[in-house]
Design an enzyme around this catalytic site. Structure first.
Site, PDB file in Angstrom:
ATOM      1  N   ALA A  69      -0.330  17.679  25.216  1.00  0.00           N
ATOM      2  CA  ALA A  69      -1.321  18.374  26.053  1.00  0.00           C
ATOM      3  C   ALA A  69      -1.222  17.816  27.476  1.00  0.00           C
ATOM      4  O   ALA A  69      -2.215  17.388  28.064  1.00  0.00           O
ATOM      5  CB  ALA A  69      -2.729  18.231  25.479  1.00  0.00           C
ATOM      6  N   ALA A  89      -1.502  16.856  34.921  1.00  0.00           N
ATOM      7  CA  ALA A  89      -0.928  16.214  36.112  1.00  0.00           C
ATOM      8  C   ALA A  89      -1.000  14.691  36.053  1.00  0.00           C
ATOM      9  O   ALA A  89      -0.183  14.007  36.680  1.00  0.00           O
ATOM     10  CB  ALA A  89      -1.629  16.740  37.359  1.00  0.00           C
ATOM     11  N   GLY A  90      -1.965  14.151  35.300  1.00  0.00           N
ATOM     12  CA  GLY A  90      -2.048  12.691  35.138  1.00  0.00           C
ATOM     13  C   GLY A  90      -0.792  12.168  34.438  1.00  0.00           C
ATOM     14  O   GLY A  90      -0.155  11.212  34.889  1.00  0.00           O
ATOM     15  N   HIS A  91      -0.425  12.819  33.317  1.00  0.00           N
ATOM     16  CA  HIS A  91       0.800  12.408  32.620  1.00  0.00           C
ATOM     17  C   HIS A  91       2.017  12.577  33.538  1.00  0.00           C
ATOM     18  O   HIS A  91       2.912  11.734  33.557  1.00  0.00           O
ATOM     19  CB  HIS A  91       1.036  13.291  31.385  1.00  0.00           C
ATOM     20  CG  HIS A  91      -0.004  13.172  30.324  1.00  0.00           C
ATOM     21  ND1 HIS A  91      -0.844  14.210  30.002  1.00  0.00           N
ATOM     22  CD2 HIS A  91      -0.337  12.145  29.509  1.00  0.00           C
ATOM     23  CE1 HIS A  91      -1.641  13.826  29.016  1.00  0.00           C
ATOM     24  NE2 HIS A  91      -1.364  12.587  28.702  1.00  0.00           N
ATOM     25  N   GLN A 118      -5.304   6.481  15.380  1.00  0.00           N
ATOM     26  CA  GLN A 118      -6.236   6.076  16.437  1.00  0.00           C
ATOM     27  C   GLN A 118      -7.451   6.983  16.539  1.00  0.00           C
ATOM     28  O   GLN A 118      -8.270   6.829  17.434  1.00  0.00           O
ATOM     29  CB  GLN A 118      -5.508   5.958  17.772  1.00  0.00           C
ATOM     30  CG  GLN A 118      -5.070   7.256  18.411  1.00  0.00           C
ATOM     31  CD  GLN A 118      -4.239   7.009  19.648  1.00  0.00           C
ATOM     32  OE1 GLN A 118      -3.082   6.655  19.560  1.00  0.00           O
ATOM     33  NE2 GLN A 118      -4.833   7.193  20.833  1.00  0.00           N
ATOM     34  N   LEU A 171      -8.569  13.549  35.089  1.00  0.00           N
ATOM     35  CA  LEU A 171      -7.815  14.431  34.204  1.00  0.00           C
ATOM     36  C   LEU A 171      -7.722  13.805  32.819  1.00  0.00           C
ATOM     37  O   LEU A 171      -7.492  12.612  32.670  1.00  0.00           O
ATOM     38  CB  LEU A 171      -6.407  14.670  34.751  1.00  0.00           C
ATOM     39  CG  LEU A 171      -6.318  15.440  36.068  1.00  0.00           C
ATOM     40  CD1 LEU A 171      -4.885  15.867  36.340  1.00  0.00           C
ATOM     41  CD2 LEU A 171      -7.226  16.656  36.067  1.00  0.00           C
ATOM     42  N   SER A 172      -7.895  14.652  31.803  1.00  0.00           N
ATOM     43  CA  SER A 172      -7.818  14.211  30.413  1.00  0.00           C
ATOM     44  C   SER A 172      -7.423  15.414  29.570  1.00  0.00           C
ATOM     45  O   SER A 172      -7.829  16.547  29.870  1.00  0.00           O
ATOM     46  CB  SER A 172      -9.193  13.709  29.958  1.00  0.00           C
ATOM     47  OG  SER A 172      -9.250  13.668  28.545  1.00  0.00           O
ATOM     48  N   SER A 173      -6.675  15.160  28.510  1.00  0.00           N
ATOM     49  CA  SER A 173      -6.301  16.271  27.612  1.00  0.00           C
ATOM     50  C   SER A 173      -7.540  16.879  26.973  1.00  0.00           C
ATOM     51  O   SER A 173      -7.520  18.024  26.532  1.00  0.00           O
ATOM     52  CB  SER A 173      -5.361  15.764  26.520  1.00  0.00           C
ATOM     53  OG  SER A 173      -4.249  15.157  27.109  1.00  0.00           O
ATOM     54  N   ASP A 200      -7.561   5.196  31.069  1.00  0.00           N
ATOM     55  CA  ASP A 200      -7.866   4.464  29.832  1.00  0.00           C
ATOM     56  C   ASP A 200      -7.676   2.977  30.135  1.00  0.00           C
ATOM     57  O   ASP A 200      -6.714   2.354  29.699  1.00  0.00           O
ATOM     58  CB  ASP A 200      -6.932   4.927  28.720  1.00  0.00           C
ATOM     59  CG  ASP A 200      -7.147   6.384  28.381  1.00  0.00           C
ATOM     60  OD1 ASP A 200      -8.131   6.700  27.709  1.00  0.00           O
ATOM     61  OD2 ASP A 200      -6.350   7.221  28.838  1.00  0.00           O
TER      62      ASP A 200
HETATM   63  O1  PAF Z   1      -3.272   7.358  25.801  1.00  0.00           O
HETATM   64  C1  PAF Z   1      -2.779   8.019  24.865  1.00  0.00           C
HETATM   65  O2  PAF Z   1      -2.483   9.217  24.976  1.00  0.00           O
HETATM   66  C2  PAF Z   1      -2.536   7.334  23.530  1.00  0.00           C
HETATM   67  O3  PAF Z   1      -3.532   6.417  23.238  1.00  0.00           O
HETATM   68  C3  PAF Z   1      -1.141   6.697  23.417  1.00  0.00           C
HETATM   69  C4  PAF Z   1      -0.991   5.552  24.411  1.00  0.00           C
HETATM   70  C5  PAF Z   1      -0.066   7.730  23.661  1.00  0.00           C
HETATM   71  C6  PAF Z   1      -0.938   6.109  22.013  1.00  0.00           C
HETATM   72  O4  PAF Z   1      -1.010   7.099  21.040  1.00  0.00           O
END
Ligand code: PAF
Length: 281
Positions: A34, A37-39, A63, A186-188, A152
């Site tokens: 997902a 722009a942050g990624h 997680q 920005l966040s998914s 994060d």
């Molecule tokens: O930040 C995330 O998207 C997740 O916690 C990560 C670092 C990809 C680990 O699953």
């Protein structure tokens, strides 16, 4: 051109061995897909700092402490590959669950202390899931550098400590949070925000900035945060899980600005959990 999608660790290892043999440095951007722009800013940083760049996409079940959250997490592999195309990454690693957690998988990587407050207190097991998958991704990719967003912030601190404690030779690099024009980080998960509450979301960042300013003016933390929480409820947030001042390095609790600090928040809006943080002092 779209980068090759590698679905097995054998395929990944073959690519990595070739790059290592040629003396090339490898950067990894771990993601759960997902992509936004942050990624992509992390991908840019990795491209600038490494000869080869791998983006990993794996929605890590370990997680998620909530089954509905895992089920609702956006999965957009094709769109993600298209978004990465202009960046010329060298591989997109999209492992199936068995590549990460094969039958009989029995190991957990756990960082004490740093994981205990903030998100760790509200999402039991979350950081164990993160450190378990991230240590595997570091080892599988053999990356020299890994790029994580400061959004994060606790995760960034935890994976940095994990790599250091386990002598994994991968340098963890934190990159600045990317925001919408109105300040929303920005966040998914932002796509899950119902349209009728989206306009309230920037209050999270606004409140952080106001609290930071008042702390700089030497106001005391307790009353300032109580007012901030009230302002968020007024704006439509249903719950503020935490609003904490922590040491920027090591996350020790603080009540006044006597060293570089981070103001961190998690709050619920329209059934979506949002987090944010800013540097203070
Ligand atoms: O930040 C995330 O998207 C997740 O916690 C990560 C670092 C990809 C680990 O699953």
């Amino acid at each position: 051109m779209t980068a090759p999608l590698l679905r097995t660790k054998a395929a990944l290892r073959a690519a990595v061995l070739g790059w290592k043999a040629a003396g090339e440095s490898i950067g990894v951007v771990p993601t759960m897909g997902a992509l936004h722009a942050g990624h992509l800013s992390l991908v840019e940083a990795a491209k600038a700092g490494c000869d080869r760049v791998i983006v990993t996409i794996f929605v890590n079940p370990k997680q998620f402490n909530n089954a509905a959250d895992l089920e609702n997490y956006p999965r957009t592999e094709l769109a993600d590959a298209e978004k990465l195309a202009p960046f010329g990454v060298d591989a997109i690693y999209v492992p199936g669950p068995a590549e990460i957690y094969p039958e009989g998988f029995a190991t957990t990587v756990s960082v004490a202390g740093l994981t205990e407050g903030l998100c760790g207190a509200h999402r039991p097991g979350h950081f164990d899931g993160v450190t378990t998958v991230v240590s595997k991704l570091f080892l599988q990719t053999g990356a020299d550098r890994a790029y994580f967003g400061e959004k994060d912030y606790q995760q960034l601190q935890v994976v940095t400590r994990m790599a250091r404690d386990l002598d994994i030779p991968c340098e963890v690099i934190g990159c600045a949070t990317v925001r919408e024009a109105d300040g929303l980080a920005l966040s998914s998960r932002n796509v899950l925000l119902p349209a009728d509450v989206r306009a309230a979301a920037p209050a999270l960042h606004r409140v952080l900035r106001q609290v930071a300013e008042r702390l700089r003016d030497d106001e005391s933390f307790g009353p300032v945060t109580a007012q901030a929480r009230a302002a968020l409820h007024e704006a439509g947030f249903t719950e503020v899980e935490y609003l904490d001042l922590r040491a920027a390095d090591g996350l020790a609790p603080m009540t006044r600005l006597d060293r570089p600090a981070r103001l961190l928040i998690a709050a619920w809006l329209g059934g979506v959990r949002l987090i944010d943080n800013i540097a203070v002092g």
